[in-house]
Write a protein that holds these residues in place. Structure first.
Motif, PDB file in Angstrom:
ATOM      1  N   ASP A  14       0.814  -1.211   0.000  1.00 37.21           N
ATOM      2  CA  ASP A  14       0.000   0.000   0.000  1.00 37.21           C
ATOM      3  C   ASP A  14       0.845   1.256   0.000  1.00 37.21           C
ATOM      4  OD1 ASP A  14      -2.436  -1.229  -0.132  1.00 37.21           O
ATOM      5  OD2 ASP A  14      -2.636  -1.438   2.029  1.00 37.21           O
ATOM      6  N   GLY A  15       2.014   1.218   0.644  1.00 35.62           N
ATOM      7  CA  GLY A  15       2.832   2.417   0.759  1.00 35.62           C
ATOM      8  C   GLY A  15       3.611   2.715  -0.508  1.00 35.62           C
ATOM      9  N   PRO A  16       3.893   4.008  -0.770  1.00 34.10           N
ATOM     10  CA  PRO A  16       4.630   4.371  -1.974  1.00 34.10           C
ATOM     11  C   PRO A  16       6.129   4.172  -1.818  1.00 34.10           C
ATOM     12  CG  PRO A  16       4.136   6.338  -0.712  1.00 34.10           C
ATOM     13  CD  PRO A  16       3.483   5.188   0.019  1.00 34.10           C
ATOM     14  N   LEU A  17       6.805   4.032  -2.942  1.00 37.76           N
ATOM     15  CA  LEU A  17       8.263   4.054  -2.984  1.00 37.76           C
ATOM     16  C   LEU A  17       8.677   5.503  -3.201  1.00 37.76           C
ATOM     17  CD1 LEU A  17      10.762   2.044  -3.140  1.00 37.76           C
ATOM     18  CD2 LEU A  17      10.671   2.453  -5.593  1.00 37.76           C
ATOM     19  N   VAL A  18       9.511   6.036  -2.336  1.00 33.72           N
ATOM     20  CA  VAL A  18       9.866   7.457  -2.370  1.00 33.72           C
ATOM     21  C   VAL A  18      11.356   7.607  -2.653  1.00 33.72           C
ATOM     22  CG1 VAL A  18       9.911   9.623  -1.072  1.00 33.72           C
ATOM     23  CG2 VAL A  18       8.015   8.011  -0.741  1.00 33.72           C
ATOM     24  N   PHE A  19      11.676   8.308  -3.733  1.00 28.94           N
ATOM     25  CA  PHE A  19      13.069   8.634  -4.068  1.00 28.94           C
ATOM     26  C   PHE A  19      13.130  10.140  -4.272  1.00 28.94           C
ATOM     27  CE2 PHE A  19      16.562   8.364  -7.524  1.00 28.94           C
ATOM     28  CZ  PHE A  19      17.542   8.669  -6.591  1.00 28.94           C
ATOM     29  N   ILE A  20      13.552  10.848  -3.226  1.00 24.09           N
ATOM     30  CA  ILE A  20      13.570  12.312  -3.229  1.00 24.09           C
ATOM     31  C   ILE A  20      14.912  12.776  -2.685  1.00 24.09           C
ATOM     32  CG2 ILE A  20      12.540  14.372  -2.192  1.00 24.09           C
ATOM     33  CD1 ILE A  20       9.853  13.016  -2.275  1.00 24.09           C
ATOM     34  N   GLU A  21      15.586  13.619  -3.452  1.00 21.03           N
ATOM     35  CA  GLU A  21      16.910  14.101  -3.052  1.00 21.03           C
ATOM     36  C   GLU A  21      16.836  15.249  -2.045  1.00 21.03           C
ATOM     37  OE1 GLU A  21      19.493  12.594  -3.606  1.00 21.03           O
ATOM     38  OE2 GLU A  21      19.630  11.717  -5.588  1.00 21.03           O
ATOM     39  N   GLU A  22      15.765  16.018  -2.055  1.00 27.73           N
ATOM     40  CA  GLU A  22      15.630  17.158  -1.138  1.00 27.73           C
ATOM     41  C   GLU A  22      15.120  16.664   0.215  1.00 27.73           C
ATOM     42  OE1 GLU A  22      12.906  21.112  -0.482  1.00 27.73           O
ATOM     43  OE2 GLU A  22      13.165  20.375  -2.540  1.00 27.73           O
ATOM     44  N   PRO A  23      15.928  16.736   1.270  1.00 30.10           N
ATOM     45  CA  PRO A  23      15.561  16.139   2.562  1.00 30.10           C
ATOM     46  C   PRO A  23      14.232  16.647   3.123  1.00 30.10           C
ATOM     47  CG  PRO A  23      17.882  16.726   2.550  1.00 30.10           C
ATOM     48  CD  PRO A  23      17.281  17.322   1.310  1.00 30.10           C
ATOM     49  N   ASN A  24      14.028  17.965   3.106  1.00 29.14           N
ATOM     50  CA  ASN A  24      12.803  18.510   3.695  1.00 29.14           C
ATOM     51  C   ASN A  24      11.568  18.045   2.931  1.00 29.14           C
ATOM     52  OD1 ASN A  24      14.274  19.850   5.649  1.00 29.14           O
ATOM     53  ND2 ASN A  24      14.380  21.766   4.482  1.00 29.14           N
ATOM     54  N   LEU A  25      11.684  17.947   1.615  1.00 27.03           N
ATOM     55  CA  LEU A  25      10.561  17.485   0.805  1.00 27.03           C
ATOM     56  C   LEU A  25      10.280  16.013   1.096  1.00 27.03           C
ATOM     57  CD1 LEU A  25       8.485  18.098  -1.369  1.00 27.03           C
ATOM     58  CD2 LEU A  25      10.222  17.560  -3.096  1.00 27.03           C
ATOM     59  N   LEU A  64      15.245  16.102  -9.122  1.00 28.20           N
ATOM     60  CA  LEU A  64      16.586  15.524  -9.213  1.00 28.20           C
ATOM     61  C   LEU A  64      16.523  13.995  -9.353  1.00 28.20           C
ATOM     62  CD1 LEU A  64      18.473  17.638  -6.505  1.00 28.20           C
ATOM     63  CD2 LEU A  64      18.663  17.806  -9.001  1.00 28.20           C
ATOM     64  N   ALA A  65      15.630  13.392  -8.612  1.00 27.40           N
ATOM     65  CA  ALA A  65      15.479  11.933  -8.708  1.00 27.40           C
ATOM     66  C   ALA A  65      14.915  11.532 -10.063  1.00 27.40           C
ATOM     67  CB  ALA A  65      14.591  11.438  -7.580  1.00 27.40           C
ATOM     68  N   ALA A  66      13.933  12.295 -10.547  1.00 27.42           N
ATOM     69  CA  ALA A  66      13.321  11.986 -11.841  1.00 27.42           C
ATOM     70  C   ALA A  66      14.343  12.086 -12.969  1.00 27.42           C
ATOM     71  CB  ALA A  66      12.157  12.931 -12.105  1.00 27.42           C
ATOM     72  N   LYS A  67      15.242  13.042 -12.872  1.00 26.36           N
ATOM     73  CA  LYS A  67      16.277  13.186 -13.891  1.00 26.36           C
ATOM     74  C   LYS A  67      17.168  11.949 -13.933  1.00 26.36           C
ATOM     75  CE  LYS A  67      19.874  16.356 -15.500  1.00 26.36           C
ATOM     76  NZ  LYS A  67      20.584  17.642 -15.242  1.00 26.36           N
ATOM     77  N   GLN A  68      17.520  11.419 -12.762  1.00 33.36           N
ATOM     78  CA  GLN A  68      18.335  10.205 -12.713  1.00 33.36           C
ATOM     79  C   GLN A  68      17.596   9.017 -13.332  1.00 33.36           C
ATOM     80  OE1 GLN A  68      20.361   9.408  -8.899  1.00 33.36           O
ATOM     81  NE2 GLN A  68      19.717  11.453  -8.255  1.00 33.36           N
ATOM     82  N   CYS A  69      16.310   8.911 -13.039  1.00 35.09           N
ATOM     83  CA  CYS A  69      15.521   7.805 -13.577  1.00 35.09           C
ATOM     84  C   CYS A  69      15.410   7.900 -15.099  1.00 35.09           C
ATOM     85  CB  CYS A  69      14.134   7.798 -12.947  1.00 35.09           C
ATOM     86  SG  CYS A  69      14.130   7.392 -11.187  1.00 35.09           S
ATOM     87  N   ALA A  70      15.235   9.121 -15.595  1.00 40.26           N
ATOM     88  CA  ALA A  70      15.130   9.306 -17.038  1.00 40.26           C
ATOM     89  C   ALA A  70      16.449   8.963 -17.726  1.00 40.26           C
ATOM     90  CB  ALA A  70      14.718  10.745 -17.350  1.00 40.26           C
ATOM     91  N   GLN A  71      17.570   9.394 -17.123  1.00 41.95           N
ATOM     92  CA  GLN A  71      18.876   9.104 -17.709  1.00 41.95           C
ATOM     93  C   GLN A  71      19.193   7.614 -17.671  1.00 41.95           C
ATOM     94  OE1 GLN A  71      21.363  11.660 -15.315  1.00 41.95           O
ATOM     95  NE2 GLN A  71      21.157  13.406 -16.720  1.00 41.95           N
ATOM     96  N   ALA A  72      18.631   6.909 -16.689  1.00 41.22           N
ATOM     97  CA  ALA A  72      18.861   5.464 -16.578  1.00 41.22           C
ATOM     98  C   ALA A  72      17.978   4.664 -17.530  1.00 41.22           C
ATOM     99  CB  ALA A  72      18.612   5.006 -15.145  1.00 41.22           C
ATOM    100  N   LEU A  73      17.074   5.369 -18.243  1.00 42.98           N
ATOM    101  CA  LEU A  73      16.177   4.731 -19.218  1.00 42.98           C
ATOM    102  C   LEU A  73      15.346   3.626 -18.584  1.00 42.98           C
ATOM    103  CD1 LEU A  73      18.588   4.478 -22.300  1.00 42.98           C
ATOM    104  CD2 LEU A  73      16.900   6.259 -21.807  1.00 42.98           C
TER     105      LEU A  73
END
Length: 368
Positions: A14-25, A64-73
Motif C-alpha cells: 500500500d505504501g509508496p516508494l519514495v526517491f527524493i533528493e531534497e531532505p525537507n521534501l 533531481l530523482a526523476a532526472k536520474q531515472c530518465a537518464q537510466a532509461l
C-alpha cells in the motif's frame, strides 16, 4: 496539481516508494503517507529504485530523482508522481514526459490530494487473498507439477483458488492438468492483455476456465508474445479480490511479470531436485528470489542420487526448508495420461501439498 494520465499501476504494497533528493521534501512526503495510513519506503539511490521500479504500487520522485531515472532509461510504468514545491517550471514537464509520470504535484497545495491518493482503498483493505509463487531451481525441477497440485489440493479444501500459468515458454499448465484437448478453454492471457480497459473483476472471473472449483488463467495451445508486468499486476488485482489463494507458476528468467508476481507474493516456494547439479543451478537463482520476494522457502524433491539430504540443500541455499517431496510411484506415467498431479489423496505429493498449505498460515516463515 496537474493530471497527465489515468492508468492502472501495479500493486505490491500500500505504501509508496519514495526517491527524493531534497531532505525537507522527503520528510513532508513521509508525513503525508503516514497521515494516509500507509508506510512509505524511502530509498537512497537509483540502484534501490531500479529493484522496485516495476513492483511498487506508487513511486514518488522529485526533479533531481526523476532526472536520474530518465537518464537510466527505466521502462515506462504507471503510478509515477513527480513532486515539488511552488509552481512547476518548464523543465518539470519535460522530466514528467521522460519518465511517463501520471501526475505533477506541488506542495503544500496538493497535500490533501496526495493524502487521498495514497490512502488504501477499501477493496485492498478487505482483500485477504494470498499469493504463492512457485519457481524451479533448474529446468525440469517440477515447479509446474507442484504449483498445479497445490492449487488442486487447495480447491479440495473448499478454498476459492486460482492457478496462473505465468510462463509463456513452458509446456503449459493446461497440459499438466490434462486439458490440452478441451474445447471449453475459456478466456486466457491473450484475452486479458487484449482488453485495454477491463470491465471489472467479476466479468473476467466469470469467463476464465474452471476445473471443478479451481479457476484457471492459462495460455492455451496457441500462445504468442511475452507477459508484461502491467498484465500480471492487473491479473493479480482481479483474482486476489475474489479468491482466498492464488498460485502462480513462474519461469526461471526475470521478466517484468515475474518481478511483479514475486513482489506481490505471500510466499515463494523454490523447487530444487536433490542432486548436485540442480543445487548448483538453484544457488545461482536463490539470491535473485531473496531480493525480490518477501519470503522464500525451498522445497526439495527426492530422491538424491548422491545422498544429499534436504537439510544439506537448505543450508547450501541459505533458505528455510518448507517440505521434502518424496518420489511418487507412477506420477510420470499419470501425467502422460493427462491425469492431474496430486490426485492420490494419500500420496506423497498430496500429503506435502497439505503441509505446505498449512504452513502458509504460520507466521514468521520464509527468508527475506
Amino acid at each position: 496539481m496537474t493530471h497527465l494520465g489515468n492508468r492502472t499501476s501495479p500493486h505490491s504494497t500500500d505504501g509508496p516508494l519514495v526517491f527524493i533528493e531534497e531532505p525537507n521534501l522527503a520528510d513532508d512526503v513521509l508525513r503525508i503517507a503516514a497521515s494516509a495510513g500507509v508506510t512509505a519506503e524511502l530509498v537512497p539511490d537509483l540502484v534501490a529504485v531500479r529493484r522496485r521500479w516495476l513492483s511498487a504500487r506508487t513511486i514518488i520522485l522529485d526533479a533531481l530523482a526523476a532526472k536520474q531515472c530518465a537518464q537510466a532509461l527505466l521502462p515506462f510504468r504507471d503510478g509515477v508522481i513527480l513532486i515539488g514545491r511552488g509552481e512547476p517550471e518548464d523543465a518539470i514537464w519535460e522530466l514528467a514526459s521522460g519518465i511517463s509520470a501520471d501526475h505533477v504535484v506541488t506542495l503544500p497545495a496538493a497535500e490533501t490530494w496526495l493524502t487521498e491518493r495514497l490512502r488504501p482503498t477499501r477493496a485492498a483493505a478487505v482483500n485477504a487473498g494470498k499469493i504463492v509463487t512457485v519457481v524451479g531451481g533448474c529446468g525440469g525441477a517440477g515447479a509446474s507439477v507442484l504449483a498445479t497440485a497445490l492449487a488442486l489440493t487447495s480447491s479440495r479444501r473448499e478454498a476459492s483458488t486460482v492457478l496462473i500459468d505465468a510462463d509463456p515458454l513452458g509446456s503449459g499448465l493446461d497440459l499438466t492438468l490434462g486439458r490440452e484437448s478441451k474445447d471449453d478453454t475459456g478466456a486466457g492471457w491473450a484475452d486479458l492483455m487484449a482488453e485495454a480497459n477491463p470491465q471489472g473483476s467479476s466479468n473476467i472471473m466469470d469467463v476464465l476456465p474452471r476445473l471443478g472449483d479451481l479457476c484457471l488463467l492459462l495460455w492455451g495451445r496457441e500462445r504468442s508474445g511475452s507477459l508484461t508486468g502491467e498484465a500480471m499486476a492487473t491479473a493479480l488485482d482481479i483474482v486476489t479480490h475474489e479468491s482466498q489463494l492464488t498460485i502462480v507458476d513462474l519461469p526461471r528468467y526475470p521478466d517484468e511479470a515475474t518481478l511483479v508476481a514475486l513482489a506481490r507474493s505471500t510466499r515463494t516456494f523454490f523447487v530444487v531436485p536433490a542432486s548436485v547439479p540442480a543445487t548448483y543451478a538453484a544457488a545461482r537463482l536463490a539470491p535473485f528470489l531473496i531480493e525480490h520476494s518477501p519470503a522464500v522457502e525451498c522445497v526439495v524433491r527426492g530422491p538424491s542420487p548422491a545422498g544429499l539430504s534436504p537439510h544439506d540443500i537448505s543450508r547450501v541455499l541459505e533458505l528455510p526448508l518448507a517440505a521434502s517431496l518424496k518420489a511418487e510411484p507412477g506420477l510420470a506415467a499419470a501425467l502422460e495420461r493427462g491425469e492431474p498431479p496430486g490426485a492420490r489423496l494419500r500420496g506423497p505429493l498430496a500429503t506435502s501439498c497439505q503441509e505446505l498449505l498449512t504452513r502458509l498460515d504460520e507466521p514468521g516463515k520464509g527468508r527475506k
